[in-house]
Design a protein around this motif. Sequence first.
Motif, short mmCIF file in Angstrom:
data_model
loop_
_atom_site.label_atom_id
_atom_site.label_comp_id
_atom_site.label_asym_id
_atom_site.label_seq_id
_atom_site.Cartn_x
_atom_site.Cartn_y
_atom_site.Cartn_z
N LYS A 1 0.30 19.16 -1.72
CA LYS A 1 0.29 19.62 -0.35
C LYS A 1 0.62 18.45 0.58
O LYS A 1 0.28 17.31 0.30
CB LYS A 1 -1.08 20.19 0.01
N VAL A 2 1.32 18.75 1.66
CA VAL A 2 1.66 17.72 2.64
C VAL A 2 1.10 18.15 4.00
O VAL A 2 0.81 19.33 4.22
CB VAL A 2 3.19 17.51 2.75
N THR A 3 0.96 17.16 4.87
CA THR A 3 0.41 17.41 6.20
C THR A 3 1.52 17.47 7.23
O THR A 3 2.20 16.48 7.48
CB THR A 3 -0.59 16.30 6.58
N ARG B 1 0.84 -1.21 0.00
CA ARG B 1 0.00 0.00 0.00
C ARG B 1 0.86 1.25 0.00
O ARG B 1 0.59 2.21 -0.72
CB ARG B 1 -0.92 0.01 1.22
N ALA B 2 1.94 1.22 0.80
CA ALA B 2 2.81 2.39 0.87
C ALA B 2 3.52 2.62 -0.46
O ALA B 2 3.68 3.76 -0.90
CB ALA B 2 3.84 2.20 1.98
N ALA B 3 3.96 1.52 -1.11
CA ALA B 3 4.68 1.66 -2.38
C ALA B 3 3.77 2.18 -3.48
O ALA B 3 4.19 2.97 -4.33
CB ALA B 3 5.28 0.32 -2.79
N LYS B 4 2.53 1.76 -3.46
CA LYS B 4 1.60 2.19 -4.51
C LYS B 4 1.18 3.64 -4.36
O LYS B 4 0.86 4.30 -5.33
CB LYS B 4 0.37 1.29 -4.51
N GLY B 5 1.24 4.14 -3.11
CA GLY B 5 0.79 5.52 -2.91
C GLY B 5 1.83 6.43 -2.31
O GLY B 5 1.52 7.51 -1.86
N GLU B 6 3.09 5.98 -2.30
CA GLU B 6 4.14 6.75 -1.62
C GLU B 6 4.49 8.02 -2.39
O GLU B 6 4.62 8.03 -3.59
CB GLU B 6 5.40 5.90 -1.49
N ASP B 7 4.67 9.14 -1.65
CA ASP B 7 5.17 10.38 -2.24
C ASP B 7 6.67 10.42 -2.05
O ASP B 7 7.15 10.49 -0.92
CB ASP B 7 4.56 11.61 -1.55
#
Length: 275
Positions: free
Chosen positions: A135-137, A66-72
Amino acid sequence: WTTKENKAVERLVLALRLRSLVLKRGDGTGIDLDNMKTLTTVFNNLFRKDKKFPLDLDSVAEADLRAAKGEDFEDEDDEVEIIEMAVKRPSASAVAAGEKGGRDSPEADDSSSPMKSPSRTESAKATPSKGPAKKVTVVQVTVDKIGLKDYSVYVDPIIAVSIVSGGKIVEGTLETNVSTRREQQHILFGDVIRLKQPFEAILPGAAIFFEFKHFKAAKEKLSTKCWAFLEREDLHEGDHVLELYKKPTDFKRKKLSLLTVKQLYLSIHIKFEQA
């Protein structure tokens, strides 16, 4: 491109991102160097013939996928360069030469290798224009107070804050100011810590650690009295009351021993800001 070619490119990019996650975590679990070496044949034969992908990505931890598919990625230019090298299609003449020379032909390997660095002109043409910056949080942590039964004896107390993933610190430790305020079995801080890593970059399984330190004159150094942590999965806006554990600090969270059975905790407040 055929459906199989598109699928191969997607898996290549996913494998590169999974390897990036392993390197950032530093725990050695997941896609390793030997796995990456098996991808050489995929690069060499991507546009010549159908080949079975050498890595079983279905066996990778679901959280990592999941992290790899949506990682920034921290550096978007690096990601663009990686993807360009993975998907750059060889010229028709190169493909023809490869088919004529076969898989083991040195001439075919030299002319059609997708790992060959593109020229500046090619890179400029291939690199898409960037849209508005994402944008980042930003995670803002207010360290309110810590409860200790012997709260009055500590000299120059501080709270050290760090992000830990895979048992290793992945962000340099940030510290509160020295507290000089005491109140009913509590040492008061009220300091605001802004984490360097945005919320989106903190990986599943990671945690924010809080270490209570004080100065020991006899040893002329800071000593850790106790510690607490907030897991990534529990990281949300609002007040948090964290249990305190005996030293030494265990970044792997395997051996947890409560400092006291009394209702004395570390109190913090989390706030998110868009940047």
